[in-house]
Design a protein around this motif. Structure first.
Motif, mmCIF file in Angstrom:
data_model
loop_
_atom_site.group_PDB
_atom_site.id
_atom_site.type_symbol
_atom_site.label_atom_id
_atom_site.label_comp_id
_atom_site.label_asym_id
_atom_site.label_seq_id
_atom_site.Cartn_x
_atom_site.Cartn_y
_atom_site.Cartn_z
ATOM 1 N N UNK A 148 -8.112 -2.352 15.500
ATOM 2 C CA UNK A 148 -8.751 -3.529 14.898
ATOM 3 C C UNK A 148 -7.814 -4.218 13.907
ATOM 4 N N UNK A 149 -6.980 -3.444 13.222
ATOM 5 C CA UNK A 149 -6.019 -4.033 12.284
ATOM 6 C C UNK A 149 -4.957 -4.828 13.032
ATOM 7 N N UNK A 150 -4.508 -4.271 14.157
ATOM 8 C CA UNK A 150 -3.474 -4.939 14.975
ATOM 9 C C UNK A 150 -3.941 -6.308 15.425
ATOM 10 N N UNK A 151 -5.066 -6.330 16.099
ATOM 11 C CA UNK A 151 -5.536 -7.594 16.679
ATOM 12 C C UNK A 151 -6.010 -8.539 15.576
ATOM 13 N N UNK A 152 -6.519 -7.979 14.495
ATOM 14 C CA UNK A 152 -6.963 -8.794 13.361
ATOM 15 C C UNK A 152 -5.798 -9.516 12.709
ATOM 16 N N UNK A 153 -4.688 -8.818 12.551
ATOM 17 C CA UNK A 153 -3.495 -9.446 11.956
ATOM 18 C C UNK A 153 -2.967 -10.570 12.838
ATOM 19 N N UNK A 154 -3.033 -10.355 14.137
ATOM 20 C CA UNK A 154 -2.583 -11.389 15.066
ATOM 21 C C UNK A 154 -3.471 -12.634 14.963
ATOM 22 N N UNK A 155 -4.779 -12.400 14.930
ATOM 23 C CA UNK A 155 -5.726 -13.518 14.797
ATOM 24 C C UNK A 155 -5.522 -14.264 13.482
ATOM 25 N N UNK A 156 -5.251 -13.497 12.451
ATOM 26 C CA UNK A 156 -5.060 -14.073 11.116
ATOM 27 C C UNK A 156 -3.883 -15.050 11.115
ATOM 28 N N UNK A 157 -2.802 -14.676 11.779
ATOM 29 C CA UNK A 157 -1.635 -15.577 11.863
ATOM 30 C C UNK A 157 -1.960 -16.780 12.741
ATOM 31 N N UNK A 158 -2.698 -16.516 13.808
ATOM 32 C CA UNK A 158 -3.072 -17.592 14.732
ATOM 33 C C UNK A 158 -3.902 -18.662 14.012
ATOM 34 N N UNK A 159 -4.764 -18.216 13.109
ATOM 35 C CA UNK A 159 -5.706 -19.150 12.463
ATOM 36 C C UNK A 159 -5.263 -19.600 11.082
ATOM 37 N N UNK A 160 -4.039 -19.251 10.681
ATOM 38 C CA UNK A 160 -3.664 -19.486 9.285
ATOM 39 C C UNK A 160 -3.654 -20.960 8.911
ATOM 40 N N UNK A 161 -3.420 -21.838 9.885
ATOM 41 C CA UNK A 161 -3.379 -23.272 9.589
ATOM 42 C C UNK A 161 -4.729 -23.935 9.853
ATOM 43 N N UNK A 162 -5.652 -23.163 10.409
ATOM 44 C CA UNK A 162 -6.915 -23.753 10.825
ATOM 45 C C UNK A 162 -7.806 -24.071 9.624
ATOM 46 N N UNK A 163 -8.450 -25.231 9.677
ATOM 47 C CA UNK A 163 -9.335 -25.648 8.582
ATOM 48 C C UNK A 163 -10.532 -24.706 8.466
ATOM 49 N N UNK A 164 -11.103 -24.347 9.613
ATOM 50 C CA UNK A 164 -12.318 -23.521 9.592
ATOM 51 C C UNK A 164 -12.014 -22.049 9.782
ATOM 52 N N UNK A 165 -10.943 -21.575 9.156
ATOM 53 C CA UNK A 165 -10.507 -20.195 9.360
ATOM 54 C C UNK A 165 -11.601 -19.177 9.030
ATOM 55 N N UNK A 166 -12.313 -19.406 7.918
ATOM 56 C CA UNK A 166 -13.318 -18.438 7.487
ATOM 57 C C UNK A 166 -14.457 -18.301 8.504
ATOM 58 N N UNK A 167 -14.707 -19.379 9.249
ATOM 59 C CA UNK A 167 -15.767 -19.341 10.259
ATOM 60 C C UNK A 167 -15.211 -18.867 11.598
ATOM 61 N N UNK A 168 -14.026 -19.377 11.931
ATOM 62 C CA UNK A 168 -13.435 -19.063 13.239
ATOM 63 C C UNK A 168 -13.023 -17.593 13.357
ATOM 64 N N UNK A 169 -12.521 -17.040 12.261
ATOM 65 C CA UNK A 169 -12.012 -15.672 12.338
ATOM 66 C C UNK A 169 -13.085 -14.683 12.799
ATOM 67 N N UNK A 170 -14.265 -14.625 12.136
ATOM 68 C CA UNK A 170 -15.270 -13.672 12.615
ATOM 69 C C UNK A 170 -15.745 -13.964 14.034
ATOM 70 N N UNK A 171 -15.790 -15.272 14.398
ATOM 71 C CA UNK A 171 -16.244 -15.624 15.750
ATOM 72 C C UNK A 171 -15.290 -15.090 16.823
ATOM 73 N N UNK A 172 -13.988 -15.209 16.561
ATOM 74 C CA UNK A 172 -13.005 -14.738 17.543
ATOM 75 C C UNK A 172 -12.794 -13.232 17.451
ATOM 76 N N UNK A 173 -12.955 -12.703 16.243
ATOM 77 C CA UNK A 173 -12.693 -11.277 16.023
ATOM 78 C C UNK A 173 -13.808 -10.422 16.637
ATOM 79 N N UNK A 174 -15.050 -10.934 16.535
ATOM 80 C CA UNK A 174 -16.215 -10.162 16.963
ATOM 81 C C UNK A 174 -16.100 -9.618 18.397
ATOM 82 N N UNK A 175 -15.842 -10.475 19.417
ATOM 83 C CA UNK A 175 -15.780 -9.925 20.782
ATOM 84 C C UNK A 175 -14.660 -8.904 20.981
ATOM 85 N N UNK A 176 -13.599 -9.027 20.180
ATOM 86 C CA UNK A 176 -12.479 -8.091 20.332
ATOM 87 C C UNK A 176 -12.792 -6.725 19.693
ATOM 88 N N UNK A 177 -13.738 -6.731 18.765
ATOM 89 C CA UNK A 177 -14.057 -5.454 18.097
ATOM 90 C C UNK A 177 -15.006 -4.599 18.946
#
Lengths: 226, 196
Positions: A148-177
């Motif tokens: 979960x840390x591996x894929x989470x770190x990847x998502x975090x970099x992917x979304x770092x410029x995104x305006x809605x990062x706080x919303x998008x991160x859990x949405x994308x992270x959830x199915x991967x967990x």
């Protein structure tokens, strides 16, 4: 190799210092873990031992996911806020070293909350604290946190410029967990029932970890560039 | 020998074409100043050279280690002191400057107040942050400097210090590509310009 190891140690030390400089980053997951602990504590009085053991495992993983989510969503925030991100990207720092440092940091910080939480949970459910020493439980928990840390770190970099990062991160992270949590909880349940077979679940968990590590190491460098 | 060469570079943001077919080369000891109005692509060009953006079309060849300074990004950790910032980058990038040498540089750049180590960079003025960022660039010992508006926020003394540091860098065989609106500065260096 020696240079990379030195860079990693230095960056890790520096990252811990930055994390500790912001008290709320450490405090928020700890408080969330405490709230979960209290909520489940009052609901568990009338449960049988077998039900308590299951509840312990599920609650432990729930604490883990919430802690990881809290840590990961802003994993690169110090570099972003302090404008050091671009300096890191164009420096001679290897992206793999950077990724591994963030990975170790995530694992260390999440385990720093999960381990004390697990002892508290065991005590509250009146289960022997020695259960935490079960190799199956420890292995399942570690592999889950790792993946979960591996894929989470990847998502975090992917979304770092995104305006809605706080919303998008859990949405994308959830199915991967989901697959990791399923394998992790099922393998860990075997810690309390000696007849259960944890091997297949652990192998499946390992397979997901391998997929997530491969994806992360291949894509991390690419995602650093705008 | 060319430290940087760019061939037929084009870049666009969506439908907006920023620049097309840009080619140049910068050799050791050479200064190239990128000039042009706001939003014409000077910063984007520096980002492409620094590897912060992906090249869409064309080719960039960089033969030297580089040090990049953004226009609105000083690359400093705001919670750390000036010394801690410089020590961090020195240690991370395995550079050989001693603490004494760093202190000496800070002194030259007017950042060596006895109590300065107690204050995080967040408490610095814009000009002080810029000075510190320039000291970090200099201490990186990179042969190639990529500087986006390095004079931003600097007072007259800061500009003179930068001019001196840049002259020393170029005389030692280093090269520099910088974006600047300062006409006097480019005249003082009689530098080659690239217009956007």
């Amino acid at each position: 190799m020696k240079k990379e190891a030195k860079q990693m140690l230095w960056l890790l030390k520096h990252s811990f210092r930055l994390e500790l400089a912001e008290k709320e980053r450490a405090l928020t997951p700890l408080l969330l873990a405490m709230i979960l602990f209290l909520l489940f504590f009052f609901a568990s009085e009338d449960l049988s031992l077998a039900a308590k053991e299951r509840a312990f495992i599920y609650q432990l993983y729930l604490v883990g996911v919430i802690v990881l989510q809290g840590l990961l969503v802003r994993m690169h925030a110090p570099e972003e806020r302090d404008e050091a991100f671009s300096q890191m990207v164009c420096s001679t720092l290897s992206p793999i070293v950077w990724f591994l440092t963030k990975l170790f940091l995530t694992i260390a910080l999440s385990l720093a909350v999960i381990l004390p939480a697990s002892i508290l949970l065991l005590l509250s459910y009146a289960i022997s604290p020695l259960a935490i020493c079960s190799p199956i439980l420890a292995l399942g928990l570690f592999l889950s946190v790792f993946g979960l840390s591996c894929i989470g770190n990847l998502l975090c970099v992917l979304l770092r410029k995104s305006q809605g990062r706080d919303l998008l991160f859990p949405l994308l992270y959830f199915p991967l967990t989901i697959p990791v949590l399923l394998c992790g909880t099922q393998s860990s349940l075997a810690a309390f029932s000696p007849n259960a077979d944890a091997k297949n679940w652990l192998l499946l968990l390992l397979a997901f970890d391998v997929i997530y590590v491969t994806l992360s190491t291949l894509l991390f460098e690419e995602l650093l560039k705008d | 020998m060319n430290q940087v060469s760019a061939t037929d570079l084009s870049y666009s943001y969506g439908a907006k074409l920023l620049f097309q077919g840009v080619s140049f080369a910068v050799a050791s000891g050479e200064l190239l100043i990128l000039k042009g109005g706001n939003g014409t692509g000077k910063s984007t060009m520096l980002c492409l050279l620094a590897g912060l953006r992906k090249v869409q079309q064309g080719k960039i060849e960089i033969q030297a280690r580089l040090s990049y300074l953004g226009a609105d990004k000083n690359g400093l950790y705001l919670n750390l002191s000036a010394m801690a910032n410089l020590s961090f980058w020195q240690a991370l990038l395995d550079q050989a400057h001693s603490k004494e040498q760093i202190k000496e540089k800070l002194k030259i750049w007017g950042l060596a107040h006895p109590l300065l180590h107690l204050y995080p960079v967040a408490t610095f003025s814009t000009g002080m942050k810029r000075r510190l960022a320039l000291v970090r660039t200099i201490l990186a010992d990179a042969p190639l400097w990529l500087l986006d508006e390095p004079l931003l926020g600097l007072d007259q003394e800061g500009v003179l210090l930068f001019q001196k540091a840049l002259t020393e860098h170029l005389n030692n065989g280093g090269s520099c590509i910088m974006a600047s609106h300062d006409a006097q500065f480019s005249e003082a260096f009689a530098a080659r310009s690239l217009f956007f």
